[in-house]
Design a protein around this motif. Structure first.
Motif, PDB file in Angstrom:
ATOM      1  N   TYR A 154       0.825  -1.200   0.000  1.00 23.27           N
ATOM      2  CA  TYR A 154       0.000   0.000   0.000  1.00 23.27           C
ATOM      3  C   TYR A 154       0.864   1.257   0.000  1.00 23.27           C
ATOM      4  CZ  TYR A 154      -3.101   3.694   1.515  1.00 23.27           C
ATOM      5  OH  TYR A 154      -3.782   4.870   1.581  1.00 23.27           O
ATOM      6  N   SER A 156       3.261   1.028  -3.494  1.00 23.13           N
ATOM      7  CA  SER A 156       2.587   0.910  -4.799  1.00 23.13           C
ATOM      8  C   SER A 156       1.131   1.333  -4.763  1.00 23.13           C
ATOM      9  CB  SER A 156       2.653  -0.533  -5.295  1.00 23.13           C
ATOM     10  OG  SER A 156       3.963  -0.905  -5.512  1.00 23.13           O
ATOM     11  N   ALA A 171      -1.304  -0.151  -3.522  1.00 19.12           N
ATOM     12  CA  ALA A 171      -2.196  -1.278  -3.772  1.00 19.12           C
ATOM     13  C   ALA A 171      -3.237  -1.313  -2.657  1.00 19.12           C
ATOM     14  CB  ALA A 171      -1.410  -2.582  -3.802  1.00 19.12           C
ATOM     15  N   ASP A 172      -4.515  -1.323  -3.045  1.00 16.13           N
ATOM     16  CA  ASP A 172      -5.603  -1.348  -2.072  1.00 16.13           C
ATOM     17  C   ASP A 172      -5.465  -2.574  -1.152  1.00 16.13           C
ATOM     18  OD1 ASP A 172      -7.965  -1.553  -0.712  1.00 16.13           O
ATOM     19  OD2 ASP A 172      -9.230  -0.992  -2.427  1.00 16.13           O
ATOM     20  N   VAL A 176      -7.816  -5.427  -1.748  1.00 18.70           N
ATOM     21  CA  VAL A 176      -7.548  -6.204  -2.966  1.00 18.70           C
ATOM     22  C   VAL A 176      -6.383  -7.159  -2.711  1.00 18.70           C
ATOM     23  CG1 VAL A 176      -6.904  -6.062  -5.382  1.00 18.70           C
ATOM     24  CG2 VAL A 176      -8.429  -4.347  -4.410  1.00 18.70           C
ATOM     25  N   THR A 177      -5.332  -6.662  -2.040  1.00 20.35           N
ATOM     26  CA  THR A 177      -4.187  -7.516  -1.742  1.00 20.35           C
ATOM     27  C   THR A 177      -4.628  -8.730  -0.942  1.00 20.35           C
ATOM     28  OG1 THR A 177      -2.828  -5.523  -1.615  1.00 20.35           O
ATOM     29  CG2 THR A 177      -1.887  -7.550  -0.733  1.00 20.35           C
ATOM     30  N   CYS A 229      -6.567 -11.120  -2.953  1.00 22.78           N
ATOM     31  CA  CYS A 229      -5.707 -11.913  -3.845  1.00 22.78           C
ATOM     32  C   CYS A 229      -5.110 -13.099  -3.087  1.00 22.78           C
ATOM     33  CB  CYS A 229      -4.575 -11.067  -4.412  1.00 22.78           C
ATOM     34  SG  CYS A 229      -5.017 -10.137  -5.883  1.00 22.78           S
ATOM     35  N   MET A 242      -1.809 -10.669  -8.444  1.00 21.44           N
ATOM     36  CA  MET A 242      -1.752  -9.205  -8.297  1.00 21.44           C
ATOM     37  C   MET A 242      -1.114  -8.574  -9.519  1.00 21.44           C
ATOM     38  SD  MET A 242      -0.894  -8.439  -4.361  1.00 21.44           S
ATOM     39  CE  MET A 242      -1.222  -6.707  -4.597  1.00 21.44           C
ATOM     40  N   ALA A 282      -3.623  -8.661 -12.339  1.00 19.95           N
ATOM     41  CA  ALA A 282      -4.653  -7.641 -12.128  1.00 19.95           C
ATOM     42  C   ALA A 282      -4.082  -6.234 -12.307  1.00 19.95           C
ATOM     43  CB  ALA A 282      -5.251  -7.806 -10.735  1.00 19.95           C
ATOM     44  N   ILE A 311      -2.109  -4.669 -10.365  1.00 21.27           N
ATOM     45  CA  ILE A 311      -2.026  -3.910  -9.109  1.00 21.27           C
ATOM     46  C   ILE A 311      -0.574  -3.683  -8.722  1.00 21.27           C
ATOM     47  CG2 ILE A 311      -2.651  -3.918  -6.670  1.00 21.27           C
ATOM     48  CD1 ILE A 311      -4.839  -6.021  -7.712  1.00 21.27           C
ATOM     49  N   SER A 312       0.257  -4.655  -8.986  1.00 21.76           N
ATOM     50  CA  SER A 312       1.664  -4.450  -8.645  1.00 21.76           C
ATOM     51  C   SER A 312       2.507  -5.165  -9.684  1.00 21.76           C
ATOM     52  CB  SER A 312       1.964  -4.998  -7.262  1.00 21.76           C
ATOM     53  OG  SER A 312       2.520  -6.279  -7.367  1.00 21.76           O
TER      54      SER A 312
END
Lengths: 302, 354
Positions: free
Chosen positions: B36, B39, B41-42, B45-46, B49, B316, B319, B321-322
């Protein structure tokens, strides 16, 4: 190209490998087995890249890489000296963290870099590579190596570092604070590793995810091949820097396969370990007696 | 007032479950925060995942590979021989199996070829590990740097082969070997696109063999004593040198078998350069071996958790996200937390006044 510029081209690679293996060797002299080297090296590169871009100065990048490396080095030292934990496991976990953080930090910075380039700003993330700067890239690391060598053999601190590497329990009974000495060794060693990673970024002059992976291990092998001796490391690091810089030239000229060239430092490292352990060189160049051993008594204050 | 670390009279009850469990939870939470902060990243969501990876069918193959390697490492780790070289041993196993599949006449008899691929892979992986064993046994050279360095020598040997003598004829410009013949590819389980019968069999065999070896044979007993009290072994007249070499050889051989399984069950060819195509299972397996606290019965559980974390990082990345690095953050954070928390299975914190 004339002879001088051939030699000068090796400078960034030399700075990267020499400083990193010098720091690695000195730190391991204090008895902590350092398997975090590759991860911290990769992280140092990414942090140098990111900090240079955000600040528009490669010197801030260099400083940030040094600081980051020192933080992780001290973390490793604290954990392995204060608690009865495996040096290998602690080192490898920091290696994984280093790889991971490097990717996150670097990708974010690269996105910023791309935005800046679109708006016409080209932030400089490599150190200067003018001929004079390249001479300094040889001179300053070698100077640091000589200083570190003198510190190791001539000063009380150096004796303490060697003592806690050989036998931390005996050192304790002589009144040496093992944790403090190892933390100092970590601060010195890792700041060199951090500077080495900034040198590496200057050498390759580009960043993508994974830049530098395995090169920390090369520095590890370079350090082992010289028996962790600061001055002998000049030779092993120099030889490998030449090999790395001219890998493809050598391939064209002598048909030396790059795979073989990349293998050389690792084979030399094993050969050197065998030599050091089976000949009288053992006295000078064998690894510290307590390298990687847990330093722990029955109970202790945290 | 000071806090001291005191050795427990008995290990923490259920420590083998509580400590790895707590490490995984704390490690994942730390990773979530890191992802978070750096990056953006919510966190939800993490975590989702990670949760969905725990029940994802895609982790089965990674799970089986890590189980085999975990068993391999436990043979050495139980004797306090730190084999960091599973990565090189498994890739040489892959190379050995590739040789049998592409450059011998054996594939005409597929069943024999499959067995030969696994056996040659075991022989080569074992021999590679034995080199480190000999250096440790006769020259007391620490096996950690040697096994580690030999991983890279193995990579470059295979790179050399793939770029040179083994370069395929039908590769559309990629530097890689030809595909191994269809008849020596392992047989997929019905309904799966990655998991094969043979890999499943190798994993089960490796687990059972290592379990029986460590628990019921004199060799296993000696290896375990080597880990706790090597002097006792010497006093009892055991050939400690041969024992060290045997333990490393067995460890390397099982890792080699996984290399053959990786080729015939999944990759079907070797692509150049290895260091960018490897899944780093050899290193990840060290985490599996550690999380199992060197108990073979816990290896499948540890392999399951680690393969889920591995998959969480990949999902992730898919998606968006990272980057690929999330996997490393998960693995590093869990391993570091565990390395520290593990202390408390044998030690406890006490506050002392004065």
């Amino acid at each position: 190209m004339d002879a001088a510029s051939y030699i000068l081209s090796v400078a960034p690679a030399f700075m990267a490998y020499y400083l990193t293996s010098l720091g690695q060797g000195f730190f391991e002299k204090s008895g902590v087995l350092n398997l975090s080297i590759d991860g911290v090296f990769v992280l140092g590169i990414a942090v140098a890249y990111a900090a240079s871009i955000y600040s528009c100065s490669p010197w801030v990048g260099l400083a940030a890489a040094v600081l980051t490396a020192v933080v992780f080095g001290m973390l490793l030292t604290y954990v392995t000296t204060k608690f009865p934990v495996s040096h290998g496991a602690a080192g490898l976990s920091i290696m994984f963290l280093g790889y991971g953080l490097a990717g996150l930090v670097g990708v974010a910075a690269r996105n910023t870099y791309n935005e800046m380039v679109v708006s016409g700003i080209y932030p400089q993330f490599t150190l200067p590579v003018t001929p004079i700067a390249k001479v300094l890239m040889f001179a300053i690391p070698v100077g640091l190596g000589i200083l570190l060598y003198l510190l190791e053999v001539r000063t009380k601190l150096g004796a303490a570092v060697r003592a806690v590497g050989e036998d931390p329990h005996a050192a304790t009974s002589l009144g040496i604070d093992v944790l403090r000495v190892r933390l100092i060794a970590a601060a010195l060693g890792y700041s060199l590793i951090g500077a080495g990673s900034a040198g590496f970024l200057t050498w390759v002059a580009t960043w993508s995810e994974g830049t530098g992976i395995n090169h920390g291990w090369i520095a590890y092998a370079v350090s082992l091949a010289a028996g962790r001796h600061p001055l002998l490391t000049v030779g092993t690091a120099g030889a490998f820097a030449i090999l790395a810089t001219y890998m493809y030239t050598l391939q064209a000229a002598y048909n030396l396969s790059p795979e073989i060239a990349k293998m050389i430092p690792f084979i030399v490292a094993i050969g050197a370990m065998v030599t050091f352990m089976s000949t009288p060189l053992r006295k000078k160049l064998a690894p510290p007696q307590s390298l990687g051993r847990r330093f722990f008594k029955e109970e202790r204050t945290v | 007032m000071k806090v001291v670390l005191v050795k427990r009279v008995k290990p923490l009850p259920l420590g083998g479950l509580v400590i790895p469990g707590a490490s995984i939870v704390i490690g994942v939470l730390i990773s979530t925060v890191v992802l978070y902060v750096i990056s953006r990243a919510d966190p939800l969501v993490t975590l989702s995942c990670v949760a969905s990876a725990l029940v994802s069918p895609e982790i089965v193959l990674t799970f089986l590979f890590l189980t085999i390697l975990g068993a391999a490492l436990l043979v050495a780790f139980n004797g306090s021989i730190w084999n960091i070289g599973a990565e090189g041993q498994l890739w040489l196993g892959t190379a050995a199996a590739t040789y049998i599949a592409l450059f011998t006449a054996l594939p005409q008899a597929p069943a024999i070829a499959k067995v030969a691929m696994v056996l040659t892979a075991m022989a080569l992986g074992g021999t590679w590990a034995a080199v480190a064993g000999v250096l440790r046994a006769y020259l007391s050279i620490d096996e950690v740097p040697v096994t580690l360095i030999m991983n890279y020598i193995a990579y470059y040997i295979i790179n050399y082969l793939v770029r040179g003598p083994w370069l395929g004829k039908k590769t559309w410009g990629y530097i890689r070997t030809d595909m191994i013949p269809d008849q020596v590819k392992f047989t997929l389980l019905p309904g799966s696109t990655t998991v094969t019968y043979e890999v499943l069999i190798i994993a089960v065999l490796a687990l059972i063999a290592v379990y029986f070896m460590l628990k019921y044979t004199s060799l296993g007993l000696r290896i375990r004593i080597l880990g706790s009290n090597p002097d006792a072994l010497k006093a009892a007249g055991v050939n400690v040198r041969a024992l060290i070499i045997t333990a490393l050889t067995l460890s390397g051989a099982i890792a080699g078998a996984m290399g053959a399984a990786q080729l015939a069950g999944y990759l079907h060819r070797i692509s150049y350069p290895i260091e960018s195509h490897t899944a780093n299972y050899g290193y990840t397996a060290i985490l599996v071996a550690w999380l199992s606290m060197l108990d073979i019965r816990a290896v499948p559980i540890a392999a399951y958790i680690v393969s889920a974390l591995y998959q969480a990082g990949i999902s992730m990345q898919i998606a968006g996200i990272s980057s690929a690095s999330a996997t490393y953050v998960f693995i590093g954070a869990v391993l570091l937390t565990f390395t520290v928390l593990r202390v408390f299975s044998e030690y406890s914190l006490r506050v002392i006044r004065g």
